[in-house]
Design an enzyme around this catalytic site. Structure first.
Site: not given
Length: 385
Positions: A364, A367
């Site tokens: 999703e 980073s």
């Protein structure tokens, strides 16, 4: 015992506090008894149990309702603190049908949400492709109109619940415009002709994951979610909501790691005194507690902002996910270190947490992608101001 003081923060209503307490008590009784030796079977069992307990009803919004992101985050944090697979099972019920909850027609919502919210059907979110992970606009899977149907061709990979889901929210190129503007969203039930699971993917923390192939797979036009060409906007809107919940899961993992560490350092003896008496150990515990609270503030700020009417929380959700997942990795690493040899022993909770946390810094929105999002949001605010 996990710190509960954060529930008194002004982000929450009384109903949120009651829900967190009830779920914590439920999880202590129900989650630990589920056999995890067969991951697929465990996920089905967990979804059914979460449905019977009334928890999956929060995963989607029926007609006239809205998703409560604070509730979603509290549920994911609590479940993750107890069991990573339980968190995963709940999360996919929400992410998999998020587009239906937010953009589906009454008929689409009426067909699928009662099943997923009750735990009777498992859902999945099919966005990633072999050549397009973070670069969603590079999607090549096609959905070509053919009379009253669309014909799907292409592959999806790293699909959570792939192979066991009953319904997939799938994104494919319909070609209204180049790039992101040419994608559309569809509801695809499992078992259709031309829909094949071609590979099951194994990871360091076992979850149901698969590569899916679609070869001249026909779906009716009524399977379209929203309008043609709105798929990218739909996907980003869903991720805006559920990205905060990924951060909440990381927070749950970190909170459990802190609890396990406190138990360890107060009972483990070194030279006749508790390990906690060492100032260096106290420093580690202080850093862990700081990271947990800072993560919680970012998580529940993002959730509160969405619930109180913010149209988009792209910046807030990205900050919450980036910080919470990265810091949870550090908190858990400290927990492993404080446990010494036991920290890397298979079957120990901190060893399990060490494997569980890593994927959250990737899925999703990895980073580094979140850093790009945050930087662009900051620049846009500066130029707009």
């Amino acid at each position: 015992m996990a710190d509960r003081s954060f529930l008194s923060w002004p982000f929450f209503d009384e109903r949120h506090r009651a829900l967190a307490d009830d779920l914590d008590a439920w999880a202590q009784t129900h989650v630990a008894t589920i056999d995890h030796s067969d991951t697929d079977a465990a996920c089905r069992t967990l979804v059914a149990a979460l449905g019977q307990g009334g928890w999956t009803r929060h995963s989607g919004a029926a007609a006239g309702e809205t998703l409560d992101v604070r509730t979603l985050c509290l549920i994911r944090e609590t479940l993750a603190r107890h069991d990573g697979l339980a968190d995963f099972a709940f999360a996919m019920q929400g992410l998999g049908t998020g587009a239906i909850s937010l953009f589906g027609t009454p008929a689409q919502q009426g067909e699928w949400l009662p099943l997923t919210r009750s735990g009777q059907a498992l859902s999945a979110f099919a966005l990633t492709e072999p050549q397009s992970g973070s670069d969603v606009a590079n999607s090549t899977m096609t959905a070509v109109e053919d009379g009253d149907h669309y014909v799907l061709n292409g592959e999806k990979t790293w699909i959570s619940n792939g192979g066991i889901a009953d319904v997939y929210t799938l994104f494919a190129r319909t070609g209204e415009a180049p790039g992101a503007k040419g994608l559309s969203a569809f509801i695809v039930p499992a078992g259709l002709t031309g829909f094949k699971v071609v590979e099951r993917l194994k990871t360091i923390a076992p979850h149901p994951l698969a590569t899916l192939r679609f070869s001249d797979c026909r779906i009716p036009k009524t399977a379209l979610i929203g309008e043609p060409g709105q798929g990218f906007r739909i996907a980003m809107s869903v991720l805006d909501v559920f990205r905060s919940t990924v951060a909440a899961a990381a927070l749950g993992f970190a909170r459990r790691a802190l609890d396990e560490s406190l138990a360890r350092v107060t009972t483990r003896q070194v030279q006749g005194a508790p390990l906690f008496d060492l100032q260096m150990v106290q420093g580690h515990i202080a850093d862990m507690a700081l990271d947990v609270d800072a993560s919680a503030l970012l998580v529940y700020r993002a959730a509160w902002a969405k619930d109180t009417g913010a149209a988009r929380v792209t910046r807030e959700a990205a900050m919450a996910k980036l910080f919470s997942t990265d810091q949870a990795q550090k908190v858990i690493d400290k927990a492993v270190q404080l446990h010494g040899g036991d920290g890397v022993r298979s079957g120990q909770k901190v060893e399990e947490l060490y494997r569980d946390i890593r994927a959250l810094r990737i899925y999703e929105g990895a980073s580094d992608v979140q850093r790009v999002v945050i930087a662009r949001q900051a620049l846009g605010a500066y130029l707009g101001g």
